[in-house]
Design an enzyme around this catalytic site. Sequence first.
Site, PDB file in Angstrom:
ATOM      1  N   SER A  30       4.291   9.372   8.965  1.00  0.00           N
ATOM      2  CA  SER A  30       5.448   9.878   8.209  1.00  0.00           C
ATOM      3  C   SER A  30       6.037  11.078   8.937  1.00  0.00           C
ATOM      4  O   SER A  30       5.298  11.865   9.549  1.00  0.00           O
ATOM      5  CB  SER A  30       5.012  10.318   6.809  1.00  0.00           C
ATOM      6  OG  SER A  30       6.071  10.987   6.152  1.00  0.00           O
ATOM      7  N   TYR A  47      -0.703  14.898   1.280  1.00  0.00           N
ATOM      8  CA  TYR A  47      -0.121  13.704   1.919  1.00  0.00           C
ATOM      9  C   TYR A  47       0.342  14.039   3.343  1.00  0.00           C
ATOM     10  O   TYR A  47       0.041  13.313   4.292  1.00  0.00           O
ATOM     11  CB  TYR A  47       1.054  13.204   1.074  1.00  0.00           C
ATOM     12  CG  TYR A  47       1.871  12.112   1.714  1.00  0.00           C
ATOM     13  CD1 TYR A  47       1.419  10.802   1.742  1.00  0.00           C
ATOM     14  CD2 TYR A  47       3.121  12.397   2.288  1.00  0.00           C
ATOM     15  CE1 TYR A  47       2.180   9.798   2.335  1.00  0.00           C
ATOM     16  CE2 TYR A  47       3.882  11.404   2.869  1.00  0.00           C
ATOM     17  CZ  TYR A  47       3.409  10.099   2.898  1.00  0.00           C
ATOM     18  OH  TYR A  47       4.155   9.110   3.487  1.00  0.00           O
ATOM     19  N   LYS A 105      -0.976  12.588   6.963  1.00  0.00           N
ATOM     20  CA  LYS A 105      -0.126  11.899   7.940  1.00  0.00           C
ATOM     21  C   LYS A 105      -0.135  12.622   9.290  1.00  0.00           C
ATOM     22  O   LYS A 105      -0.062  11.978  10.346  1.00  0.00           O
ATOM     23  CB  LYS A 105       1.298  11.763   7.394  1.00  0.00           C
ATOM     24  CG  LYS A 105       1.395  10.810   6.195  1.00  0.00           C
ATOM     25  CD  LYS A 105       0.965   9.390   6.558  1.00  0.00           C
ATOM     26  CE  LYS A 105       1.250   8.392   5.453  1.00  0.00           C
ATOM     27  NZ  LYS A 105       0.958   7.012   5.842  1.00  0.00           N
TER      28      LYS A 105
HETATM   29  N1  LIG Z   1       9.174   4.878   1.886  1.00  0.00           N
HETATM   30  C1  LIG Z   1       9.303   5.982   2.582  1.00  0.00           C
HETATM   31  O1  LIG Z   1      10.296   6.714   2.454  1.00  0.00           O
HETATM   32  C2  LIG Z   1       8.229   6.394   3.552  1.00  0.00           C
HETATM   33  C3  LIG Z   1       8.463   7.518   4.346  1.00  0.00           C
HETATM   34  C4  LIG Z   1       7.488   7.894   5.253  1.00  0.00           C
HETATM   35  C5  LIG Z   1       6.321   7.162   5.383  1.00  0.00           C
HETATM   36  N2  LIG Z   1       6.127   6.086   4.586  1.00  0.00           N
HETATM   37  C6  LIG Z   1       4.862   5.351   4.749  1.00  0.00           C
HETATM   38  O2  LIG Z   1       5.108   3.965   4.786  1.00  0.00           O
HETATM   39  C7  LIG Z   1       3.928   3.269   4.365  1.00  0.00           C
HETATM   40  C8  LIG Z   1       4.308   2.171   3.392  1.00  0.00           C
HETATM   41  O3  LIG Z   1       4.849   2.761   2.229  1.00  0.00           O
HETATM   42  P1  LIG Z   1       6.040   2.089   1.398  1.00  0.00           P
HETATM   43  O4  LIG Z   1       7.187   2.997   1.517  1.00  0.00           O
HETATM   44  O5  LIG Z   1       6.175   0.666   1.761  1.00  0.00           O
HETATM   45  O6  LIG Z   1       5.455   2.273  -0.073  1.00  0.00           O
HETATM   46  P2  LIG Z   1       4.972   1.201  -1.159  1.00  0.00           P
HETATM   47  O7  LIG Z   1       4.496   2.007  -2.306  1.00  0.00           O
HETATM   48  O8  LIG Z   1       6.033   0.204  -1.377  1.00  0.00           O
HETATM   49  O9  LIG Z   1       3.726   0.498  -0.437  1.00  0.00           O
HETATM   50  C9  LIG Z   1       2.466   1.092  -0.310  1.00  0.00           C
HETATM   51  C10 LIG Z   1       1.440  -0.019  -0.480  1.00  0.00           C
HETATM   52  O10 LIG Z   1       0.123   0.531  -0.270  1.00  0.00           O
HETATM   53  C11 LIG Z   1      -0.728  -0.051  -1.245  1.00  0.00           C
HETATM   54  N3  LIG Z   1      -1.884   0.788  -1.498  1.00  0.00           N
HETATM   55  C12 LIG Z   1      -1.938   1.947  -2.186  1.00  0.00           C
HETATM   56  N4  LIG Z   1      -3.194   2.385  -2.246  1.00  0.00           N
HETATM   57  C13 LIG Z   1      -3.959   1.490  -1.584  1.00  0.00           C
HETATM   58  C14 LIG Z   1      -5.334   1.397  -1.317  1.00  0.00           C
HETATM   59  N5  LIG Z   1      -6.199   2.314  -1.765  1.00  0.00           N
HETATM   60  N6  LIG Z   1      -5.781   0.357  -0.589  1.00  0.00           N
HETATM   61  C15 LIG Z   1      -4.931  -0.607  -0.156  1.00  0.00           C
HETATM   62  N7  LIG Z   1      -3.610  -0.579  -0.398  1.00  0.00           N
HETATM   63  C16 LIG Z   1      -3.133   0.463  -1.102  1.00  0.00           C
HETATM   64  C17 LIG Z   1       0.134  -0.158  -2.495  1.00  0.00           C
HETATM   65  O11 LIG Z   1      -0.418  -1.070  -3.439  1.00  0.00           O
HETATM   66  C18 LIG Z   1       1.466  -0.596  -1.915  1.00  0.00           C
HETATM   67  O12 LIG Z   1       1.571  -2.002  -1.876  1.00  0.00           O
HETATM   68  C19 LIG Z   1       2.986   4.330   3.802  1.00  0.00           C
HETATM   69  O13 LIG Z   1       1.997   4.617   4.770  1.00  0.00           O
HETATM   70  C20 LIG Z   1       3.882   5.524   3.606  1.00  0.00           C
HETATM   71  O14 LIG Z   1       3.174   6.745   3.704  1.00  0.00           O
HETATM   72  C21 LIG Z   1       7.042   5.680   3.665  1.00  0.00           C
END
Ligand SMILES: NC(=O)c1ccc[n+]([C@@H]2O[C@H](COP(=O)([O-])OP(=O)(O)OC[C@H]3O[C@@H](n4cnc5c(N)ncnc54)[C@H](O)[C@@H]3O)[C@@H](O)[C@H]2O)c1
Length: 256
Positions: A148, A161, A165
Site C-alpha cells: 500500500s 495497517y 504494509k
Molecule cells: N482498495 C484500496 O484502496 C487499497 C489501497 C492500498 C492497498 N490495498 C491493498 O489491496 C489488497 C486487496 O484489498 P481490496 O482493496 O481488494 O479489499 P477487499 O476488502 O475487497 O479484499 C480483501 C480480501 O481479503 C480477505 N481477507 C481478509 N482477512 C483475511 C484473512 N485473515 N485471511 C484470508 N483472507 C482474508 C477478505 O475476505 C477480502 O476478500 C489488500 O492487501 C489491501 O491492503 C487496497
Amino acid sequence: MANSYQPLLGKSALVTGAGGGIGKATVLKLAEAGADILMCDKKTDSLQGLADEVKSKGRKAVWAGTDMGVMEDVNRLVEKAKADFGVVDILVNCAAVSPFFGPMLQHDEKLWDKIMSVNLKGPYFLSLGIAKLSIDNKKPCNIINVASAGGMRPDPMLAIYAVSKAGMIHMTRMMATELGPFGIRCNSISPSFIRTRFSQPIWGVPEILDMAVKQIPLGRIGEPDEVAKVVVFLASDESSYVNCENIVVTGGMYAG
Ligand SMILES: NC(=O)c1ccc[n+]([C@@H]2O[C@H](COP(=O)([O-])OP(=O)(O)OC[C@H]3O[C@@H](n4cnc5c(N)ncnc54)[C@H](O)[C@@H]3O)[C@@H](O)[C@H]2O)c1
C-alpha cells in the site's frame, strides 16, 4: 472468447484474498493471461462462482478457505498448492485487514497481533513455503505482494495497517535479495484509493471522495483491474529483469 495474448500460458498462480476487489480482478486477469489458479480467502462464499468464471476461460481453478492469520491454514495452503500444481509459478499476496480507523493511542495488542498476523506474518511464511517448493523443484516462482502507498509514508488513523504494509515492502526487498540467486523474483505493488469494499468509507461518501480526488493528478480513484494489470506485468516475462521493486499505483498521488 480466449485472449490471444497469453504470456502466462502453462503457469500456475496462487492468489490470496481472492474474494476481494483487487483479488478477484487479479484472478480474472491472470486467467485471461493463461494461468491456472488456486484462489483462497477467509470468506469463501464467492470463490466457487469465481472458480467457475476462471474455468469458463479454459483454465484450471481450485479454491481453499484460508485464514492468512492462522499458521495451520497457511501451511495447509502450501500443501494444497503442492497437491494441486506441484509448484506455484506465481504467488500474489493480496489478503489484508484494516479493522480500525483511529488514533494510535487507542490501539491495543490484540489489534496489533490481528493486523500483523494477516498482513505480514501469513504472507511471509506463505511466500517462504512456496519458495521452498520452487527451490526443491528447481522451478523459480515469482512473488508479488500487494502492499500500500500507506506503507511508504505516514497514513494517519491507520498506523498498524501502515506499519504492516511498510513491513511487506521491506519483506519484498529481503526476499528479492535472498531468493534472487534461485531465480525467484519478488516485487510489491503499492496502490492507493482503489474502488473496493476496503476503501468504501472513502469513495462511498461524496465529500470524502471529493477531497481524495483533489489529491490525485488523474482526477479519479483507481479500479481493481488497474492493479491487476500490473500484477500480470510483474508475473510475466515482460518484467523478467524487474526484481526488488515497489510499483506505485496511485494515479500520481504523492508525486514529488
Ligand atoms: N482498495 C484500496 O484502496 C487499497 C489501497 C492500498 C492497498 N490495498 C491493498 O489491496 C489488497 C486487496 O484489498 P481490496 O482493496 O481488494 O479489499 P477487499 O476488502 O475487497 O479484499 C480483501 C480480501 O481479503 C480477505 N481477507 C481478509 N482477512 C483475511 C484473512 N485473515 N485471511 C484470508 N483472507 C482474508 C477478505 O475476505 C477480502 O476478500 C489488500 O492487501 C489491501 O491492503 C487496497
